[in-house]
Design an enzyme around this catalytic site. Structure first.
Site, PDB file in Angstrom:
ATOM      1  N   CYS A 124       2.709   1.329  -7.624  1.00  0.00           N
ATOM      2  CA  CYS A 124       1.818   0.945  -6.539  1.00  0.00           C
ATOM      3  C   CYS A 124       1.250   2.128  -5.743  1.00  0.00           C
ATOM      4  O   CYS A 124       0.374   2.817  -6.240  1.00  0.00           O
ATOM      5  CB  CYS A 124       2.517  -0.078  -5.645  1.00  0.00           C
ATOM      6  N   ARG A 156      -5.912  -8.871   0.288  1.00  0.00           N
ATOM      7  CA  ARG A 156      -4.804  -8.308  -0.477  1.00  0.00           C
ATOM      8  C   ARG A 156      -4.529  -9.172  -1.699  1.00  0.00           C
ATOM      9  O   ARG A 156      -4.690 -10.384  -1.665  1.00  0.00           O
ATOM     10  CB  ARG A 156      -3.548  -8.210   0.391  1.00  0.00           C
ATOM     11  N   HIS A 163       6.137  -4.255  -8.529  1.00  0.00           N
ATOM     12  CA  HIS A 163       7.406  -4.043  -7.819  1.00  0.00           C
ATOM     13  C   HIS A 163       8.407  -5.080  -8.309  1.00  0.00           C
ATOM     14  O   HIS A 163       8.132  -5.860  -9.215  1.00  0.00           O
ATOM     15  CB  HIS A 163       7.240  -4.285  -6.310  1.00  0.00           C
TER      16      HIS A 163
END
Ligand code: GLN
Length: 251
Positions: free
Chosen positions: A94, A128, A195
């Site tokens: 990320c 997002r 993640h």
């Protein structure tokens, strides 16, 4: 004599969102269970890259943390590329992934320089991209694996036309929500938005990276002896089920 794998962990204090540090714990456990030792050298801003590294690791971080280390990381491009040319493997997640490209423009319009190691650019969008992700990865020809994780990023990452993605998105957004690509692969280097942390539920990917790192140390990437991965496979199946239901919604 025990073979020791050297891991250079860049910016452990700034880039460790969503317990990305857990990826190191997976490397350690999977190395030790095969009789290897893992030495992890944390390297912060202003410190030199750990010499003789077999694996370089960068976790994720929000815009604020990224801005703290971006100028330092940008100065390390040649150093990191030299380590890769010398056979080191690399995993970046990320925020770390974004800054290994040429740069990242954040929500506020701040331009952060990147290391220029990976052939990509990242620009933050309005919304997002958050949710569970599943992708299909083929690191060795004909050997396709499902990789799962959790993404939460405002950045849209655009790969150069000749760049190789880590995989194809099955559920979720991936690099930019439109290209169908997730992550980037450059030889033994992997950048990804996933993640989780990523590796506990993707033991195949953990072993691929570990074996590449050992390849540098030993002169040839070994076939790692299989481990009992029942729990890991269960975790993968749960995450895959979630990605089918919850992947790819803007929040
Ligand atoms: N700040 C970056 C983004 O939002 C990376 C976030 C992260 O590492 N989770 O795109």
């Amino acid at each position: 004599m025990t073979v020791r794998v050297r891991v250079c962990h860049l910016y452990p204090d700034q880039l460790n969102i969503y317990a990305d540090r857990g990826n190191i714990a997976v490397f350690r456990s999977r190395a030790e269970r095969r009789g290897y030792a893992l030495d992890v050298i944390g390297v912060g801003a202003g410190e030199s890259l750990a010499p003789d590294s077999d694996l370089i690791y960068l976790g994720g971080g929000q815009d604020r943390e990224q801005a703290l280390i971006a100028p330092d990381l940008a100065r390390r491009g040649d150093e990191i590329s030299a380590a890769l040319a010398d056979g080191a493997a690399l995993l970046a997640v990320c925020g770390g992934y974004q800054l290994l490209g040429r740069g990242y423009r954040d929500r506020a319009g701040v331009e952060m320089p990147g290391a220029g190691v990976l052939p990509l650019d990242t620009i933050a969008g309005d919304r997002r991209m958050i949710g569970d992700v599943s992708i299909e990865c083929e690191l060795e020809p004909g050997d396709t694996h499902s990789v799962v994780g959790f993404e939460n990023h405002g950045g849209r990452t655009h790969l150069d036309p000749d760049a190789v993605p880590l995989g194809r998105v099955v559920h979720g957004f991936g690099n930019d929500g439109g290209s169908g690509f997730e992550g980037c692969r450059l030889g033994r280097a992997i950048g990804t938005y996933l993640h989780g942390p990523l590796l506990p539920r993707n033991p195949w990917l953990a072993d691929w990276l570990l074996s590449q790192a050992l390849g540098r140390r030993l002169g040839e990437a070994p076939d790692l002896e299989p481990l009992d991965d029942e729990l890991e496979h269960e975790a993968h199946a749960v995450a895959l089920g979630r990605a089918r239901v919850r992947g790819g919604k803007f929040r």
